[in-house]
Design a protein around this motif. Structure first.
Motif, PDB file in Angstrom:
ATOM      1  N   THR A 179       0.835  -1.213   0.000  1.00 12.38           N
ATOM      2  CA  THR A 179       0.000   0.000   0.000  1.00 12.38           C
ATOM      3  C   THR A 179       0.860   1.249   0.000  1.00 12.38           C
ATOM      4  OG1 THR A 179      -1.738  -1.181   1.192  1.00 12.38           O
ATOM      5  CG2 THR A 179      -1.818   1.223   1.235  1.00 12.38           C
TER       6      THR A 179
ATOM      7  N   ALA B  16       0.144   3.422  -3.239  1.00 11.59           N
ATOM      8  CA  ALA B  16      -0.808   4.489  -2.914  1.00 11.59           C
ATOM      9  C   ALA B  16      -0.558   5.768  -3.710  1.00 11.59           C
ATOM     10  CB  ALA B  16      -0.784   4.767  -1.412  1.00 11.59           C
TER      11      ALA B  16
ATOM     12  N   GLU C  45     -11.092   6.161  -6.483  1.00  8.75           N
ATOM     13  CA  GLU C  45     -10.125   5.336  -5.765  1.00  8.75           C
ATOM     14  C   GLU C  45     -10.370   3.847  -5.966  1.00  8.75           C
ATOM     15  OE1 GLU C  45     -11.734   7.827  -4.438  1.00  8.75           O
ATOM     16  OE2 GLU C  45     -10.389   9.162  -3.334  1.00  8.75           O
TER      17      GLU C  45
ATOM     18  N   LEU D  70      -7.232  -1.589   1.083  1.00  8.00           N
ATOM     19  CA  LEU D  70      -6.392  -0.525   1.631  1.00  8.00           C
ATOM     20  C   LEU D  70      -6.135   0.571   0.603  1.00  8.00           C
ATOM     21  CD1 LEU D  70      -3.745  -2.529   3.702  1.00  8.00           C
ATOM     22  CD2 LEU D  70      -5.581  -1.092   4.582  1.00  8.00           C
ATOM     23  N   LEU D  71      -5.900   0.189  -0.650  1.00  2.98           N
ATOM     24  CA  LEU D  71      -5.691   1.195  -1.683  1.00  2.98           C
ATOM     25  C   LEU D  71      -6.973   1.961  -1.986  1.00  2.98           C
ATOM     26  CD1 LEU D  71      -3.439  -0.744  -4.236  1.00  2.98           C
ATOM     27  CD2 LEU D  71      -2.750   1.109  -2.710  1.00  2.98           C
TER      28      LEU D  71
ATOM     29  N   GLU E  67      -7.601   4.297   1.181  1.00 10.37           N
ATOM     30  CA  GLU E  67      -6.441   4.961   1.798  1.00 10.37           C
ATOM     31  C   GLU E  67      -6.737   6.428   2.124  1.00 10.37           C
ATOM     32  OE1 GLU E  67      -2.636   7.293   1.636  1.00 10.37           O
ATOM     33  OE2 GLU E  67      -4.196   7.222   0.081  1.00 10.37           O
ATOM     34  N   HIS E  68      -7.340   7.139   1.181  1.00  8.75           N
ATOM     35  CA  HIS E  68      -7.654   8.547   1.422  1.00  8.75           C
ATOM     36  C   HIS E  68      -8.681   8.691   2.545  1.00  8.75           C
ATOM     37  CE1 HIS E  68      -8.285  12.775   0.587  1.00  8.75           C
ATOM     38  NE2 HIS E  68      -9.583  12.563   0.492  1.00  8.75           N
TER      39      HIS E  68
ATOM     40  N   GLN F  37       5.694   6.770   3.947  1.00  4.65           N
ATOM     41  CA  GLN F  37       5.215   6.288   2.652  1.00  4.65           C
ATOM     42  C   GLN F  37       6.180   6.667   1.536  1.00  4.65           C
ATOM     43  OE1 GLN F  37       1.604   8.103   0.850  1.00  4.65           O
ATOM     44  NE2 GLN F  37       0.715   6.078   1.117  1.00  4.65           N
TER      45      GLN F  37
END
Length: 409
Positions: free
Chosen positions: A65, A69, A82, A202-203, A206-207, A234
């Protein structure tokens, strides 16, 4: 005012002594706190070891991720949602992995089917080299050389008995070895599927997760510190792994050319194995060299040709580690060799090969966290590599004494 005896000061209560004078009571040593910390560390290590089946997919998904990301965020800036961006990234990752596995499945299966025969050939080659070296030593010293036997005795030399027993043992244990390999393969497939599914979620979120986490922090400065630290971790992990992947891709190409030029069968397989194992610092090149050495012993007849594939990998790895990796990775992301070795050893012991692969990304994340916490700066010093020569201990002590003198003055 009456003067108290010196030997009775210890029996006085603390409030009886003057505020600025008297005997300073030593700070009590809290052995209980240290014992609790030690017990907590032991329990945490046991938990990491026992829950490896769950923690390995989670850790792998988190590392991936951090790497992918930024790609999803870049797609979001171009108007792609997303969820769709995460799907594109995951599908591309799966397609690339399946393409690589399908191209390498045939050669890998051939070498696996030849494994018992290969081991038997290795035993015969080692016996032949040992007998040849012993006869050569006897010729040089002038000692008697045992004559070759004729008939049935020469057809069955004494050295063939251990090899025959080893071959029989390998034949009887082949079914058990195949069962173990199939079990490991099924476990790997389940872990890989769990990692891919968790990576997608998770991707895709993520935001949302980052924004809700920042929103839950009350203070504005703490929000900035949290977001800055997260983006720093990250960014460093993404840059480090992308640079390392590019370097290892070059190592794989160089080994493909080298093994093809040396005449070793399946050069694409050996180049891929060399590039993939190069993600594991120190241990990976050693394992790849051992595999290439065994392949050279089985394939070639002369000693220089047997050692040539492993020597080629060592030369390529030396050029990569001393010249190419420092240029691509950069001094800002350099790590201490001691910390890298300890990280690989610890995580490899906890989680096996998966832990050894993720040891360096975990170390990069820990270094980024320690860099932003003032109380953990000492650990950051131990983790960070530096080309600046260290000062002598005498100079450091002299500087400390001078600073202490200035402070007291």
């Amino acid at each position: 005012m009456s003067t108290l005896p010196v030997n009775r000061v210890d029996s006085l209560p603390a409030d009886a002594l003057p505020p600025g004078g008297g005997l300073a009571s030593p700070t009590p040593v809290r052995w209980g706190d240290g014992a609790l910390v030690g017990l907590f560390a032991i329990a945490l290590i046991g938990l990491l070891k026992a829950a490896s089946a769950v923690l390995v997919p989670i850790s792998a998904a988190l590392v991936l991720t951090f790497v992918f990301a930024p790609v999803v965020r870049r797609l979001r800036r171009h108007g792609i949602h997303e969820a769709a961006g995460a799907g594109i990234v995951v599908v591309a990752l799966i397609a690339t992995t399946l393409l690589a596995f399908s191209s390498l499945a045939g050669p890998a299966t051939q070498w696996w089917e030849r494994a018992p025969t290969t081991l038997a050939q290795l035993m015969d080659r080692f016996d032949h080299l040992r007998i040849g070296s012993r006869n050569e030593g006897q010729r040089e010293t002038g000692g008697p050389i045992p004559p070759a036997r004729s008939g049935a005795a020469s057809a069955t030399p004494p050295q063939a008995l251990p090899s025959d027993s080893i071959k029989e043992q390998l034949a009887t244990e082949g079914v058990a070895l195949t069962r173990v390999v199939i079990g490991r393969l099924l476990f790997f497939c389940v872990s890989a599927a769990a990692t891919v599914i968790l990576l997608y979620f998770l991707l895709a979120s993520e935001h949302w997760v980052v924004s809700r986490s920042v929103e839950a922090i009350p203070r504005r400065r703490s929000r900035a510190l949290f977001l800055g630290g997260l983006r720093s971790v990250q960014r460093e992990i993404s840059h480090f792994l992308s640079s390392l992947a590019l370097v290892n891709f070059g190592v794989g190409l160089a080994m493909i050319v080298a093994t093809w030029w040396l005449g070793l069968p399946n050069p694409v397989l050996w180049g891929t194995v060399s590039g993939a194992l190069n993600f594991i610092p120190y241990l990976g090149p050693i394992i790849a060299s051992a595999l290439l050495l065994m392949a050279g012993i089985v394939t070639f007849d002369t000693l220089p040709a047997m050692m040539a594939p492993a020597a080629a990998l060592l030369i390529v790895h030396g050029i990569e580690s001393n010249f190419i990796s420092p240029f691509f990775v950069g001094k800002r992301l350099s790590l201490s060799p001691v910390s890298m070795c300890l990280s690989v050893m610890c995580w490899g012991w906890l989680w096996g090969m998966a832990g050894a692969v993720m040891a360096v990304p975990i170390l990069v994340a820990a270094r980024a966290v320690c860099k932003r916490r003032r109380s953990l700066r000492l650990w950051h010093v131990y983790m960070e590599g530096s080309v600046r020569p260290a000062s002598s201990l005498r100079a450091l002590l002299r500087g400390k004494h001078r600073a202490e003198t200035q402070r007291l003055a």
